[in-house]
Design a protein around this motif. Structure first.
Motif, PDB file in Angstrom:
ATOM      1  N   PRO A 196      13.315 -32.225 -28.512  1.00  0.00           N
ATOM      2  CA  PRO A 196      12.424 -31.290 -29.279  1.00  0.00           C
ATOM      3  C   PRO A 196      13.589 -30.051 -30.134  1.00  0.00           C
ATOM      4  CG  PRO A 196      11.575 -31.359 -27.279  1.00  0.00           C
ATOM      5  CD  PRO A 196      12.889 -32.128 -27.246  1.00  0.00           C
ATOM      6  N   ASN A 239      11.466 -25.282 -37.747  1.00  0.00           N
ATOM      7  CA  ASN A 239      12.673 -25.598 -36.732  1.00  0.00           C
ATOM      8  C   ASN A 239      14.103 -25.539 -37.263  1.00  0.00           C
ATOM      9  OD1 ASN A 239      12.502 -27.868 -38.607  1.00  0.00           O
ATOM     10  ND2 ASN A 239      11.365 -29.283 -37.169  1.00  0.00           N
ATOM     11  N   GLU A 278       4.546 -26.672 -30.883  1.00  0.00           N
ATOM     12  CA  GLU A 278       4.917 -28.278 -30.605  1.00  0.00           C
ATOM     13  C   GLU A 278       4.968 -29.288 -31.670  1.00  0.00           C
ATOM     14  OE1 GLU A 278       2.345 -29.841 -27.502  1.00  0.00           O
ATOM     15  OE2 GLU A 278       2.402 -28.132 -26.468  1.00  0.00           O
ATOM     16  N   SER A 326       8.423 -30.957 -33.340  1.00  0.00           N
ATOM     17  CA  SER A 326       8.350 -32.455 -33.358  1.00  0.00           C
ATOM     18  C   SER A 326       8.767 -33.111 -34.584  1.00  0.00           C
ATOM     19  CB  SER A 326       7.158 -33.262 -32.703  1.00  0.00           C
ATOM     20  OG  SER A 326       6.207 -32.790 -33.541  1.00  0.00           O
ATOM     21  N   ASP A 370       0.432 -22.849 -29.432  1.00  0.00           N
ATOM     22  CA  ASP A 370       1.244 -23.844 -28.615  1.00  0.00           C
ATOM     23  C   ASP A 370       1.252 -24.962 -29.309  1.00  0.00           C
ATOM     24  OD1 ASP A 370       1.961 -21.849 -26.659  1.00  0.00           O
ATOM     25  OD2 ASP A 370       0.294 -22.674 -25.174  1.00  0.00           O
TER      26      ASP A 370
END
Length: 97
Positions: free
Chosen positions: A4, A29, A76, A80, A72
């Motif tokens: 991840p 990210n 996630e 991903s 959360d």
């Protein structure tokens, strides 16, 4: 198995006497994705208060507070997806009057 990605935050926690507190958070990210999310959504006045940080095992208290706007499930999802693709932005205002 794919590792991840990290989550980066770009945020501004703005306190104004008599107006309350406004917290604006961009996430992604990559550092650039988080920054772009913040800069394209937050009014320009708040850009000077931009703080950038990475969510890791021990972020400072200010970053943990900003991260509360990121569920959360959203964290996630951001972690991903391909690097730089996901972006998230949220704003909350507390009227302390």
């Amino acid at each position: 198995e794919r590792k991840p990605e990290s989550i980066f935050l770009a945020y501004c926690d703005y306190y104004a006497t008599g107006e309350g507190v406004t917290l604006m958070v961009g996430a992604g990210n990559t550092k650039n994705a988080a920054r772009e999310s913040f800069l394209s959504n937050a009014p320009e006045y708040f850009h000077r208060g931009l703080i950038e940080d990475k969510l890791d095992d021990s972020p400072p208290p200010e970053t943990r507070r900003a991260a509360r706007l990121l569920s959360d499930a959203m964290a996630e999802l951001i972690a991903s997806l391909p690097r730089g693709a996901p972006q998230f932005y949220a704003k909350i205002h507390y009227n302390l009057a």
